[in-house]
Design an enzyme around this catalytic site. Structure first.
Site, short mmCIF file in Angstrom:
data_model
loop_
_atom_site.label_atom_id
_atom_site.label_comp_id
_atom_site.label_asym_id
_atom_site.label_seq_id
_atom_site.Cartn_x
_atom_site.Cartn_y
_atom_site.Cartn_z
N HIS A 152 71.56 -74.20 15.04
CA HIS A 152 70.94 -73.03 15.17
C HIS A 152 69.63 -72.88 14.21
CE1 HIS A 152 73.19 -73.34 10.66
NE2 HIS A 152 73.67 -72.96 11.88
N CYS A 160 78.21 -76.37 12.48
CA CYS A 160 77.58 -76.13 13.09
C CYS A 160 76.18 -77.86 12.53
CB CYS A 160 76.35 -75.20 12.69
SG CYS A 160 77.22 -73.62 13.67
#
Length: 501
Positions: A152, A160
């Site tokens: 992202h 992430c």
């Protein structure tokens, strides 16, 4: 006509991406796909595709490397082979090298994942995103837990791969066009580092090495053939190859080119080990970041990078990107630490060594014959020199040689490295208190001093002066005859102070 085609593509993209909303959990609640998710691929990237004979609609494959903090997009040509389109620096990843094992461990995943349109999120709270699909079948077979591990925007990670908003916008657009072009899913390969012989030699004693060797099988397939490997599961391991691997065969056919590459790398690893390449682990306080995002402090990463290389991206360009809220910036300041480890995964420290004084320590029997070898001193983490009382059979000067000290058995637990080496990352903390002066071993106290203690009961001052004078004379005589004997302090066993978590 061109305008109609562009409008049709945008409508198709909107319909396709609207299907993904139910699967993603970091959305902001906007109805319908966001305008940013429909932005076209940047003209510079389109021009790059054209220069490489690629089309926007061609299928893609993505590879990511934690240690190097890089992500690659590959595109498949008409011959079925993939070629590298572009490499992007990763703004932030969290945790350590190694697979994600449990929810909440801040580990970014490692493995082979399948990204479908349903995993794309056009309304992400982190600008744009796609879910990696963790856990896959191999992760579940190993009992690994977690969810919503994304690629992202915004430079903040808790398991992430965080890119900048500008970078994820481009990656998202390239993936979107591949889906519109007919690709049903793309493969996402996540590695701890580039699967080179040099890295496999360096990390050969890491507790994760068996898992990484398994990942290298898939990497070898892709690098040897430039084809997407079919991925299957055999127990707790991946299997790679063609249709037989996809069907779950535990012994799929291995292409000769893949076997040749694997054998070549294995020989290179053996040569590097034979030449003395140290085995290491890399310990992060909490993940890393590509140096292009922090040009003011790249020294910590320079120690891991080896020789300087030409970057496949413009550092100035990415240095101007808006990073948003950077997660745990204080953990990036210390940088990663390379720690040499033993074959059992134990961390090793090198004690500074000094040449031992030439001497021939001996203990004669009643007839003046025979010698008894001196006891070796106990080595501790705080040792900073070679044993000054070690027995030496020559008067030649000894070359300096660092002593290797195994300090603890980590048994594959990364947290134990944090406990042992927490001081490496500590900032503005007082130094640990100096240990108390060790007691003198009575077994090696010179005899004249013992006599002095007995004599002090009668005449303390006179006996003490006599003892000191006698000890000096005795020392000179011993120094000429058999080498000067000095009192040796007893070394204390156990971990040093200031190492508790």
């Amino acid at each position: 006509m061109t305008a109609r085609l562009a409008t049709a593509r945008l409508l198709a993209a909107a319909s396709l991406l609207a299907l993904s909303l139910a699967a993603c959990q970091d959305g902001s609640g906007i109805n319908g796909p966001s305008a940013r998710s429909l932005a076209p691929v940047a003209p510079q990237t389109v021009a790059l595709m054209q220069s490489k004979g690629m089309q926007q609609s061609d299928p893609i494959l993505i590879r990511t490397f934690k240690k190097e903090a890089e992500m690659e997009i590959w595109k498949r040509g008409g011959d079925g082979r993939y070629a590298l389109l572009k490499t992007y620096p990763i703004c932030r990843w969290s945790g350590q090298l190694g697979p994600k094992t449990r929810e909440g461990d801040r580990q970014a995943p490692e493995g082979f994942y399948t990204i479908t349109p349903g995993l794309m999120n056009p309304n992400s709270s982190y600008y744009l995103s796609f879910d990696t699909g963790f856990p896959n079948a191999v992760d579940r077979a190993n009992g690994r837990t977690g969810k919503y591990l994304m690629v992202h925007g915004t430079c903040s990670s808790a398991g992430c791969f965080a890119m900048t908003d500008a970078t994820i916008a481009e990656i998202y657009a390239v993936a979107r066009e591949a889906f519109i072009g007919g690709q049903r899913s793309f493969q996402f390969q996540s590695y701890p580092f580039r699967m080179t012989a040099e890295n496999m030699a360096k990390f050969r004693n890491d507790p994760n090495i068996a898992f990484w060797q398994n990942l290298k099988e898939g990497s070898d397939y892709f690098e040897a053939l430039h084809e997407e490997p079919k991925v299957g599961q055999c127990g707790t391991k991946y299997v790679f190859g063609g249709a037989d691997a996809a069907a779950g065969s535990c012994k799929p056919h291995v292409d000769p080119l893949v076997a040749e590459k694997s054998a070549h790398d294995a020989r290179a690893v053996a040569d590097l080990v034979a030449k003395g390449t140290p085995a290491v682990r890399v310990v992060y306080q909490d993940g890393g970041q590509n140096p292009v995002f922090r040009p003011q402090n790249t020294s910590a990463f320079a120690s891991l990078g080896g020789t300087e290389t030409v970057l496949p991206y413009d550092a100035k360009e990415y240095g101007r990107h808006n990073l948003g809220d950077v997660s745990r910036p204080e953990t990036l300041a210390a940088g990663p630490q390379e720690i040499e480890v033993t074959p059992k995964g134990q961390p090793v420290m090198l004690a500074g060594a000094e040449p031992a004084a030439p001497a021939r320590a001996a203990k004669a029997d009643g007839k003046g014959r025979g010698r008894e070898p001196a006891k070796p001193a106990v080595t501790t983490l705080m040792a900073n020199r070679a044993d000054p009382n070690a027995q030496v059979e020559t008067t030649a000067a000894l070359p300096e040689k660092p002593a290797r000290i195994a300090v603890a058995d980590a048994d594959g637990d990364p947290s134990s490295y944090q406990k042992l080496f927490g001081q490496l990352f500590a900032k503005d903390k007082p130094a640990p208190a100096a240990p108390p002066t060790p007691a003198v071993d009575a077994a090696v106290v010179p005899e004249p001093v013992k006599l002095a203690h007995a004599a002090e009961k009668v005449a303390p001052k006179a006996a003490k002066a006599h003892a000191v004078k006698t000890a000096k004379v005795e020392g000179k005589i011993d120094g000429k005859a058999e080498g000067k004997v000095e009192a040796k302090p007893a070394l204390r066993k156990g971990e040093p102070e200031g190492r508790k978590p």
